[in-house]
Design an enzyme around this catalytic site. Structure first.
Site, PDB file in Angstrom:
ATOM      1  N   HIS A 163       0.710  -0.502  -8.901  1.00  0.00           N
ATOM      2  CA  HIS A 163       0.090   0.748  -9.344  1.00  0.00           C
ATOM      3  C   HIS A 163      -0.613   0.547 -10.699  1.00  0.00           C
ATOM      4  O   HIS A 163      -1.727   1.025 -10.912  1.00  0.00           O
ATOM      5  CB  HIS A 163       1.136   1.851  -9.486  1.00  0.00           C
ATOM      6  CG  HIS A 163       1.850   2.215  -8.211  1.00  0.00           C
ATOM      7  ND1 HIS A 163       3.172   1.918  -8.000  1.00  0.00           N
ATOM      8  CD2 HIS A 163       1.429   2.843  -7.090  1.00  0.00           C
ATOM      9  CE1 HIS A 163       3.548   2.366  -6.804  1.00  0.00           C
ATOM     10  NE2 HIS A 163       2.509   2.927  -6.222  1.00  0.00           N
ATOM     11  N   GLN A 206       3.113  13.061   5.469  1.00  0.00           N
ATOM     12  CA  GLN A 206       2.817  11.714   5.959  1.00  0.00           C
ATOM     13  C   GLN A 206       4.071  10.966   6.386  1.00  0.00           C
ATOM     14  O   GLN A 206       3.997   9.804   6.777  1.00  0.00           O
ATOM     15  CB  GLN A 206       2.019  10.904   4.931  1.00  0.00           C
ATOM     16  CG  GLN A 206       2.784  10.486   3.694  1.00  0.00           C
ATOM     17  CD  GLN A 206       1.851   9.875   2.660  1.00  0.00           C
ATOM     18  OE1 GLN A 206       1.003  10.533   2.072  1.00  0.00           O
ATOM     19  NE2 GLN A 206       1.983   8.567   2.448  1.00  0.00           N
ATOM     20  N   HIS A 223       5.072   0.625  -9.966  1.00  0.00           N
ATOM     21  CA  HIS A 223       5.322  -0.782 -10.258  1.00  0.00           C
ATOM     22  C   HIS A 223       4.005  -1.416 -10.701  1.00  0.00           C
ATOM     23  O   HIS A 223       2.985  -0.726 -10.861  1.00  0.00           O
ATOM     24  CB  HIS A 223       5.920  -1.478  -9.034  1.00  0.00           C
ATOM     25  CG  HIS A 223       5.160  -1.248  -7.753  1.00  0.00           C
ATOM     26  ND1 HIS A 223       3.871  -1.705  -7.554  1.00  0.00           N
ATOM     27  CD2 HIS A 223       5.500  -0.584  -6.615  1.00  0.00           C
ATOM     28  CE1 HIS A 223       3.463  -1.359  -6.355  1.00  0.00           C
ATOM     29  NE2 HIS A 223       4.424  -0.667  -5.756  1.00  0.00           N
ATOM     30  N   GLN A 239      -5.566  -2.416  -1.739  1.00  0.00           N
ATOM     31  CA  GLN A 239      -5.736  -3.200  -0.509  1.00  0.00           C
ATOM     32  C   GLN A 239      -4.415  -3.325   0.258  1.00  0.00           C
ATOM     33  O   GLN A 239      -4.403  -3.461   1.478  1.00  0.00           O
ATOM     34  CB  GLN A 239      -6.265  -4.592  -0.885  1.00  0.00           C
ATOM     35  CG  GLN A 239      -6.298  -5.619   0.231  1.00  0.00           C
ATOM     36  CD  GLN A 239      -7.424  -5.375   1.219  1.00  0.00           C
ATOM     37  OE1 GLN A 239      -8.439  -4.758   0.870  1.00  0.00           O
ATOM     38  NE2 GLN A 239      -7.239  -5.829   2.453  1.00  0.00           N
TER      39      GLN A 239
HETATM   40  P1  AMP Z   1       2.026   4.469  -2.952  1.00  0.00           P
HETATM   41  O1  AMP Z   1       2.649   5.005  -4.202  1.00  0.00           O
HETATM   42  O2  AMP Z   1       2.872   3.423  -2.280  1.00  0.00           O
HETATM   43  O3  AMP Z   1       1.539   5.547  -2.034  1.00  0.00           O
HETATM   44  O4  AMP Z   1       0.746   3.669  -3.410  1.00  0.00           O
HETATM   45  C1  AMP Z   1      -0.234   4.270  -4.229  1.00  0.00           C
HETATM   46  C2  AMP Z   1      -1.424   3.365  -4.312  1.00  0.00           C
HETATM   47  O5  AMP Z   1      -1.021   2.106  -4.857  1.00  0.00           O
HETATM   48  C3  AMP Z   1      -2.026   3.069  -2.931  1.00  0.00           C
HETATM   49  O6  AMP Z   1      -3.445   3.056  -3.046  1.00  0.00           O
HETATM   50  C4  AMP Z   1      -1.473   1.712  -2.617  1.00  0.00           C
HETATM   51  O7  AMP Z   1      -2.287   0.971  -1.738  1.00  0.00           O
HETATM   52  C5  AMP Z   1      -1.421   1.074  -3.990  1.00  0.00           C
HETATM   53  N1  AMP Z   1      -0.467  -0.043  -4.021  1.00  0.00           N
HETATM   54  C6  AMP Z   1       0.800  -0.049  -3.560  1.00  0.00           C
HETATM   55  N2  AMP Z   1       1.347  -1.275  -3.692  1.00  0.00           N
HETATM   56  C7  AMP Z   1       0.393  -2.067  -4.252  1.00  0.00           C
HETATM   57  C8  AMP Z   1       0.342  -3.448  -4.645  1.00  0.00           C
HETATM   58  N3  AMP Z   1       1.380  -4.269  -4.476  1.00  0.00           N
HETATM   59  N4  AMP Z   1      -0.809  -3.906  -5.189  1.00  0.00           N
HETATM   60  C9  AMP Z   1      -1.882  -3.094  -5.361  1.00  0.00           C
HETATM   61  N5  AMP Z   1      -1.892  -1.782  -5.021  1.00  0.00           N
HETATM   62  C10 AMP Z   1      -0.771  -1.273  -4.470  1.00  0.00           C
END
Ligand code: AMP
Length: 283
Positions: A39, A63, A36, A150
């Site tokens: 990312h 995880q 989204h 963050q």
């Molecule tokens: P995930 O795919 O949920 O494991 O997230 C991958 C990376 O994207 C991680 O470093 C998350 O912290 C980051 N991330 C997820 N959601 C957001 C968001 N809304 N804003 C910024 N970074 C995000």
């Protein structure tokens, strides 16, 4: 340049080797896909820091707890590759489980106490899985820097600690949380929310903003900050709070007197969907 889609460690190493031969800096952005705008913002941040941006898409089984949403975690590879291409990512590493965990795969990273607090208390073993897969991704890609969000504040601190403890030659960058117009932090899990839950989920960010407003006015008392957040959460009848607190950034322990840099954290369930959010309060 078109997007390279890499599925093996060997292919990825060759891709990286060629870029390094050209003297290019490599940035890694690990994800679990279902990409989204949050990312995409990390991809853009990575692009400002390095000539070559490599994203990874891997739903990491270690995880997830036994009763968690590993099986139903959204998998949207085609759309993900489009978003990566639009975001000028150079390569996406999409390994399968056997590539990341060559059997018998018995070696794991023990992250210590940081991994037992907050998310780790509710999701035992979660950060062991996170740290292990991130270390493996670092070992395959050998990036100059890695970018995290963050949004997953505790994950950032755990990885920061691992990099320091294990002397990993990787710089870290943390991108700010990208939010929906009403304030809800973007998350791959938001799509699970029913319309009513989605509407009420805005209270997470409102609770954090209430704490931030108090902190900006000079409030440093944990109980008053936490009470203000609980008050906001109480407006959402569908929310079940897992935890709400204000923690020291480095140790993740609840703030005491004369606190250093601190962050407000919140986790709540709406039906079977768990959401987390956080907001730095002061430096
Ligand atoms: P995930 O795919 O949920 O494991 O997230 C991958 C990376 O994207 C991680 O470093 C998350 O912290 C980051 N991330 C997820 N959601 C957001 C968001 N809304 N804003 C910024 N970074 C995000």
């Amino acid at each position: 340049m078109s997007l390279a889609v890499l599925t093996t460690a060997g292919e990825t190493r060759s891709f990286v080797h060629a870029a390094k031969q050209r003297g290019q800096r490599i940035a890694l952005v690990p994800t679990m896909g279902a990409l989204h705008a949050g990312h995409a913002s990390l991809f853009r941040l990575a692009r400002t820091q390095a000539a070559v941006v490599i994203a990874t898409i891997f739903v990491n089984p270690t995880q997830f707890g036994p009763n968690e949403d590993f099986a139903r975690y959204p998998r949207t590879l085609e759309a993900d590759l489009e978003l990566a291409q639009e975001s000028q990512v150079d390569a996406v590493f999409v390994p399968d489980t056997a590539t990341m965990y060559p059997p018998p795969a018995t070696t794991f990273v023990d992250v210590g106490e940081l991994g037992t607090l907050w998310e780790g208390a509710i999701r035992p073993g979660h950060f062991r899985g996170v740290a292990t897969v991130v270390l493996k991704l670092f070992n395959v890609v050998q990036p100059d820097l890695a970018v995290f969000g963050q949004k997953d504040f505790q994950q950032c601190q755990v990885i920061r600690r691992m990099v320091s403890d294990l002397l990993l030659p990787v710089e870290l960058r943390i991108g700010p949380t990208v939010r929906e117009p009403d304030g809800l932090a973007m998350s791959s899990r938001n799509r699970y929310l029913s319309p009513d839950e989605r509407q009420q989920a805005v209270v997470l960010s409102q609770a954090l903003l209430a704490a931030k407003a108090l902190a900006d006015g000079g409030e440093r008392a944990r109980d008053r900050l936490v009470a203000a957040m609980h008050h906001e959460m109480g407006r959402a009848s569908l929310a079940r709070v897992d935890y709400i607190d204000v923690v020291e950034n480095d140790t993740l322990s609840a703030i005491a007197r004369a606190p250093g840099p601190a962050t407000a954290i919140v986790a709540a369930r709406f039906g079977s969907t768990r959401l987390i959010d956080n907001l730095p309060l002061w430096d």
